[in-house]
Design a protein around this motif. Structure first.
Motif, mmCIF file in Angstrom:
data_model
loop_
_atom_site.group_PDB
_atom_site.id
_atom_site.type_symbol
_atom_site.label_atom_id
_atom_site.label_comp_id
_atom_site.label_asym_id
_atom_site.label_seq_id
_atom_site.Cartn_x
_atom_site.Cartn_y
_atom_site.Cartn_z
ATOM 1 N N ASN A 95 33.130 37.695 23.516
ATOM 2 C CA ASN A 95 34.281 38.543 23.839
ATOM 3 C C ASN A 95 34.051 40.039 23.628
ATOM 4 O O ASN A 95 34.976 40.822 23.769
ATOM 5 C CB ASN A 95 35.542 38.103 23.093
ATOM 6 N N ILE A 96 32.834 40.459 23.297
ATOM 7 C CA ILE A 96 32.542 41.891 23.209
ATOM 8 C C ILE A 96 31.835 42.314 24.493
ATOM 9 O O ILE A 96 30.881 41.680 24.937
ATOM 10 C CB ILE A 96 31.684 42.243 21.981
ATOM 11 N N HIS A 97 32.344 43.401 25.070
ATOM 12 C CA HIS A 97 31.796 43.917 26.320
ATOM 13 C C HIS A 97 31.447 45.386 26.132
ATOM 14 O O HIS A 97 32.258 46.163 25.636
ATOM 15 C CB HIS A 97 32.819 43.755 27.453
ATOM 16 N N ASP A 115 37.929 45.461 40.729
ATOM 17 C CA ASP A 115 38.571 44.150 40.660
ATOM 18 C C ASP A 115 37.645 43.114 40.030
ATOM 19 O O ASP A 115 38.060 42.309 39.201
ATOM 20 C CB ASP A 115 39.000 43.679 42.047
ATOM 21 N N SER A 116 36.380 43.154 40.416
ATOM 22 C CA SER A 116 35.400 42.228 39.846
ATOM 23 C C SER A 116 35.248 42.455 38.341
ATOM 24 O O SER A 116 35.190 41.501 37.554
ATOM 25 C CB SER A 116 34.064 42.407 40.551
ATOM 26 N N PHE A 117 35.199 43.711 37.946
ATOM 27 C CA PHE A 117 35.091 44.056 36.525
ATOM 28 C C PHE A 117 36.299 43.543 35.750
ATOM 29 O O PHE A 117 36.164 42.967 34.668
ATOM 30 C CB PHE A 117 34.955 45.575 36.370
ATOM 31 N N ILE A 118 37.486 43.725 36.292
ATOM 32 C CA ILE A 118 38.704 43.281 35.617
ATOM 33 C C ILE A 118 38.759 41.758 35.530
ATOM 34 O O ILE A 118 39.102 41.196 34.497
ATOM 35 C CB ILE A 118 39.962 43.833 36.326
ATOM 36 N N ASP A 119 38.399 41.089 36.617
ATOM 37 C CA ASP A 119 38.477 39.624 36.644
ATOM 38 C C ASP A 119 37.432 38.955 35.765
ATOM 39 O O ASP A 119 37.698 37.923 35.153
ATOM 40 C CB ASP A 119 38.330 39.112 38.085
ATOM 41 N N ASN A 120 36.248 39.529 35.723
ATOM 42 C CA ASN A 120 35.153 38.896 34.994
ATOM 43 C C ASN A 120 34.163 39.955 34.507
ATOM 44 O O ASN A 120 33.098 40.128 35.095
ATOM 45 C CB ASN A 120 34.457 37.867 35.894
ATOM 46 N N PRO A 121 34.505 40.669 33.427
ATOM 47 C CA PRO A 121 33.603 41.739 32.971
ATOM 48 C C PRO A 121 32.285 41.179 32.443
ATOM 49 O O PRO A 121 32.260 40.156 31.768
ATOM 50 C CB PRO A 121 34.394 42.419 31.860
ATOM 51 N N SER A 122 31.220 41.862 32.789
ATOM 52 C CA SER A 122 29.903 41.500 32.271
ATOM 53 C C SER A 122 29.839 41.840 30.792
ATOM 54 O O SER A 122 30.624 42.622 30.285
ATOM 55 C CB SER A 122 28.812 42.286 32.998
ATOM 56 N N GLN A 123 28.849 41.285 30.131
ATOM 57 C CA GLN A 123 28.680 41.620 28.722
ATOM 58 C C GLN A 123 28.301 43.081 28.573
ATOM 59 O O GLN A 123 28.681 43.732 27.615
ATOM 60 C CB GLN A 123 27.629 40.699 28.095
ATOM 61 N N ALA A 124 27.596 43.620 29.561
ATOM 62 C CA ALA A 124 27.267 45.050 29.575
ATOM 63 C C ALA A 124 27.362 45.552 31.012
ATOM 64 O O ALA A 124 26.804 44.943 31.920
ATOM 65 C CB ALA A 124 25.868 45.286 29.024
ATOM 66 N N THR A 125 28.086 46.649 31.185
ATOM 67 C CA THR A 125 28.254 47.242 32.509
ATOM 68 C C THR A 125 27.991 48.738 32.408
ATOM 69 O O THR A 125 28.466 49.402 31.489
ATOM 70 C CB THR A 125 29.691 47.032 33.046
ATOM 71 N N ILE A 126 27.228 49.246 33.366
ATOM 72 C CA ILE A 126 26.989 50.679 33.470
ATOM 73 C C ILE A 126 27.730 51.163 34.711
ATOM 74 O O ILE A 126 27.468 50.694 35.820
ATOM 75 C CB ILE A 126 25.486 51.007 33.613
ATOM 76 N N PHE A 127 28.670 52.082 34.515
ATOM 77 C CA PHE A 127 29.353 52.720 35.633
ATOM 78 C C PHE A 127 28.717 54.079 35.826
ATOM 79 O O PHE A 127 28.720 54.911 34.917
ATOM 80 C CB PHE A 127 30.850 52.886 35.362
ATOM 81 N N GLU A 128 28.170 54.300 37.012
ATOM 82 C CA GLU A 128 27.538 55.576 37.316
ATOM 83 C C GLU A 128 28.405 56.338 38.315
ATOM 84 O O GLU A 128 28.786 55.798 39.351
ATOM 85 C CB GLU A 128 26.142 55.354 37.894
ATOM 86 N N ALA A 129 28.745 57.564 37.970
ATOM 87 C CA ALA A 129 29.531 58.423 38.852
ATOM 88 C C ALA A 129 29.186 59.873 38.548
ATOM 89 O O ALA A 129 28.789 60.202 37.433
ATOM 90 C CB ALA A 129 31.020 58.181 38.649
#
Length: 186
Positions: free
Chosen positions: A135-137, A40-54
């Protein structure tokens, strides 16, 4: 969960989409309520760079693409051009063509298996992250973010997605009326 932007219809969509990929492991039943706040946080306000680890088999690529599609249809996925799966400078260098454009809406650059980037490719990516374009993420998907350069990690939001517990998987199956007799033992 009722306040969440992911409703039952979305969960049903994810589950049904995963049933269509039976040749892959069924541990794609990855919905874990603790991940909901991160998404939800990602959708509402995405960071300029995000690493999803799974972990491998989690289905993070599909999950994140669905989340991004709920924001915008504008995204590109950077993948390996080699059989070995290494992501090199040429693949990451292609980002420049997208990064030089001006976007009025959010635009996402997704790098699945970011842990497979060469050091040279990571340095190329770092230059793009350090020179942000409005606007680039950048979204990096990784099984192990410890392989990524510390400078990339320091400029990114890191989100670790947890697996579902056996009880969460059972409840998801029951809610979606899937194999109810098997799940409940009746």
């Amino acid at each position: 969960v009722s306040q969440s932007r992911y409703n039952e219809k979305f969960l049903n969509h994810l589950y049904l989409a995963n049933l269509n990929h039976m040749n892959r492991t069924l541990d794609i039943l990855f919905y874990n309520p603790s991940n909901q706040l991160h998404l939800d946080s990602f959708i509402d306000n995405p960071s300029q760079a995000t690493i999803f680890e799974a972990r491998r088999g989690f289905g993070v690529n599909e999950l994140i693409k669905q989340a991004i599609k709920s924001i915008t249809p504008q995204f590109v996925e950077i993948t390996s051009a080699t059989e070995a799966g290494a992501i090199g400078v040429d693949e990451v260098g292609a980002i420049k063509q997208f990064a030089k454009n001006k976007y009025t809406n959010k635009f996402f650059i997704i790098i699945p298996n970011a842990h497979n980037m060469t050091i040279e490719a990571q340095n190329t990516l770092l230059k793009n992250i350090e020179e942000p374009n409005m606007n680039i993420h950048y979204v990096l998907l990784s099984e192990n973010n410890n392989i990524l350069l510390p400078t990339i990690k320091s400029r990114s939001q890191i989100v670790r997605l947890d697996n579902t517990t056996a009880e969460q998987t059972k409840q998801l199956l029951i809610r979606n009326n899937v194999a109810n007799d098997i799940v409940t033992g009746k």
